[in-house]
Design an enzyme around this catalytic site. Structure first.
Site, short mmCIF file in Angstrom:
data_model
loop_
_atom_site.label_atom_id
_atom_site.label_comp_id
_atom_site.label_asym_id
_atom_site.label_seq_id
_atom_site.Cartn_x
_atom_site.Cartn_y
_atom_site.Cartn_z
N ASP A 292 0.95 -1.15 0.11
CA ASP A 292 -0.05 -0.14 0.01
C ASP A 292 0.94 1.19 0.02
OD1 ASP A 292 -2.15 1.51 -0.02
OD2 ASP A 292 -2.42 1.20 2.35
N GLU A 326 -2.43 10.25 -0.69
CA GLU A 326 -3.74 9.55 -0.74
C GLU A 326 -4.36 8.91 0.68
OE1 GLU A 326 -6.49 5.97 -0.62
OE2 GLU A 326 -4.38 6.13 -0.03
N GLU A 327 -3.38 8.66 1.38
CA GLU A 327 -3.82 7.96 2.88
C GLU A 327 -4.47 8.98 3.80
OE1 GLU A 327 -3.70 4.91 3.17
OE2 GLU A 327 -2.24 3.97 2.09
#
Length: 467
Positions: A292, A326-327
């Site tokens: 991820d 994004e996170e």
């Protein structure tokens, strides 16, 4: 596969194609698609890329020094892969540092508890917080509770994440992580701890972003490991008066500049039209960000590289976007959509790889209804790579999920996520969790998808009949 060998193989294919005057153009595109598949399956480039990212940069929390290292790494790597153009675009990101997080049951059964701070959480007072626990099965139960049940206590949301190939269990439980602190604070809680949003049984906690709301008191928010959530549940069965002590020291440090890093294979005849394949460059700081989303970075970068090495470039430009932050709220994706709004009408289709490295088993689209059958037929060569035709309900992936709102068609290349949430947002998100062969299968699928879309003559958007 080495670049020289790849170039020779591509050149041989091209010579064969132009030498066969009877081969229809569409069939030629399918042959190139099949050749891209074989090249991807024989290459170790994607694994080499994710190894490089996890070893040379490692965790890359938005706004951190490692985040900027990752941006520089990405520019250098993409330039080395033969793209026609590599550039970056600034993204304003909030900066948050994790600090320390400790928890301990004070009574009636004193024991340490494994926790981690949720992203964006405030700290406890320096002396910590000690308070009774009140347990809820899920976010909805907390929202329905009376204030007197919660006031002055530490809320414990004990919602298990079920395991699915599609990963849909995450959607069932993640609300407790993102919204739980606000719901608890509205009822007077002093802190919140949740069962980690994950499917593993390891004694490690899963981090992830949480949210505060203007006008609602900010309370510390943490996740605990699944075994510790089980332990607390068993304690509460024996005695409903369990007291937990928390010490947390995260810090919010304002804002910094990160970057979306972009690379392009310039189209040959429709260069102003874009096929976008993306992934996100940032990661949480607990592991090394391998699945991820180091895997996604490697997949789309390698797919773009394979297309760049074809002797004849496809009609449309293939754009690889490595999104920032994004996170912590799809910030890079939102920034891209805003800054590129004037050219989104020229985005033919978009897709994002952000679900680890499990094999792709299906491709879904979100295109005009009258184009769906045609686009399924166009991508049928992907079936030889184990990718079945799917439905017309794709979201495209997190960072491109806002693009359909601008009229951009999207696709979702569905990965087997059966074990993805065993490692997601934990210290266990490391390189050894990636199967190189499965990663190569992903590259093959993305290379075929991007190439076929770049050559397609199918109108994917609904026809505007109002004019």
């Amino acid at each position: 596969m080495k670049r020289s060998a790849l170039t020779l193989l591509s050149s041989a294919l091209f010579a064969g194609l132009i030498g066969c005057q009877q081969t229809p153009v569409k069939d030629a595109h399918q042959e190139v698609s099949q050749q891209l598949q074989q090249q991807a399956l024989q290459s170790t480039l994607a694994f080499d890329i994710v190894e490089s990212l996890t070893v040379e940069v490692g965790p890359r929390l938005p706004g951190s020094k490692q985040d900027l290292m990752a941006v520089k790494w990405a520019e250098d790597k993409l330039n080395s892969l033969g793209f026609d153009k590599v550039y970056k675009e600034p993204v304003k990101v909030p900066v948050w540092q994790r600090g320390e997080a400790r928890a301990r049951v004070v009574s009636p059964y004193p024991q340490p508890i494994v926790i981690t701070a949720l992203g964006g959480s405030v700290a406890t007072p320096a002396a910590g917080i000690s308070a009774p626990i009140v347990q809820f099965a899920d976010l909805a139960a907390l929202e329905q509770a009376d204030r007197q049940q919660v006031e002055g206590k530490i809320v414990f949301i004990d919602h298990r994440t079920p395991r699915f190939k599609t990963g849909k269990g995450y959607g069932q439980t993640v609300g407790g992580r993102s919204k739980g602190a606000v719901a608890a604070a509205k009822k007077g809680a002093v802190a919140i701890v949740i069962r980690s949003i994950g499917t593993d049984h390891d004694r490690m906690a899963h981090t992830g972003m949480m949210r505060y709301q203007e006008g609602v008191t900010k309370i510390p928010a943490a996740a605990m490991s699944a075994p510790d959530a089980d332990l607390l549940g068993l304690m509460l069965k024996r005695d409903p008066h369990v007291v937990l002590q928390l010490h947390m020291s995260p810090t919010n440090l304002g804002y910094a500049t990160s970057y979306n890093v972009i690379a392009e294979v310039t189209g040959s005849s429709k260069r102003d039209e874009v096929v976008l394949i993306g992934a996100h460059l940032d990661s949480w700081d607990e592991g090394t960000g391998a699945i991820d989303d180091g895997a996604g970075v490697a997949i789309v970068a390698t797919a773009g590289h394979l297309i760049s090495q074809l002797p004849t470039k496809p009609a449309r430009t293939v754009r690889v976007v490595l999104y920032a932050a994004e996170e912590i709220g799809l910030i890079g994706g939102k920034t891209y959509a805003r800054e590129h709004q004037q050219e989104l009408a020229k985005h033919y289709i978009a897709a994002e790889s952000d679900f680890g490295a499990g094999r792709i088993y299906q491709i879904d689209f979100n295109v005009a209804a009258d184009a769906f059958h045609s686009v399924q037929h166009l991508t049928q060569s992907m079936q030889a790579n184990g990718v079945a035709a799917g439905n017309n309900n794709a979201s495209g992936g997190p960072d491109v999920s806002m693009l359909p709102g601008y009229g951009v068609p999207v696709a979702s290349l569905r990965q087997d996520g059966s074990d993805y949430f065993d490692y997601h947002h934990t210290p266990n998100d490391t390189l050894d969790k990636i199967d190189p062969k499965a990663l190569a299968q992903n590259v093959a699928a993305y290379a075929q998808f991007a190439y076929l879309m770049a050559q397609s003559d199918i109108p994917l958007r609904p026809v505007d009949t109002s004019k």
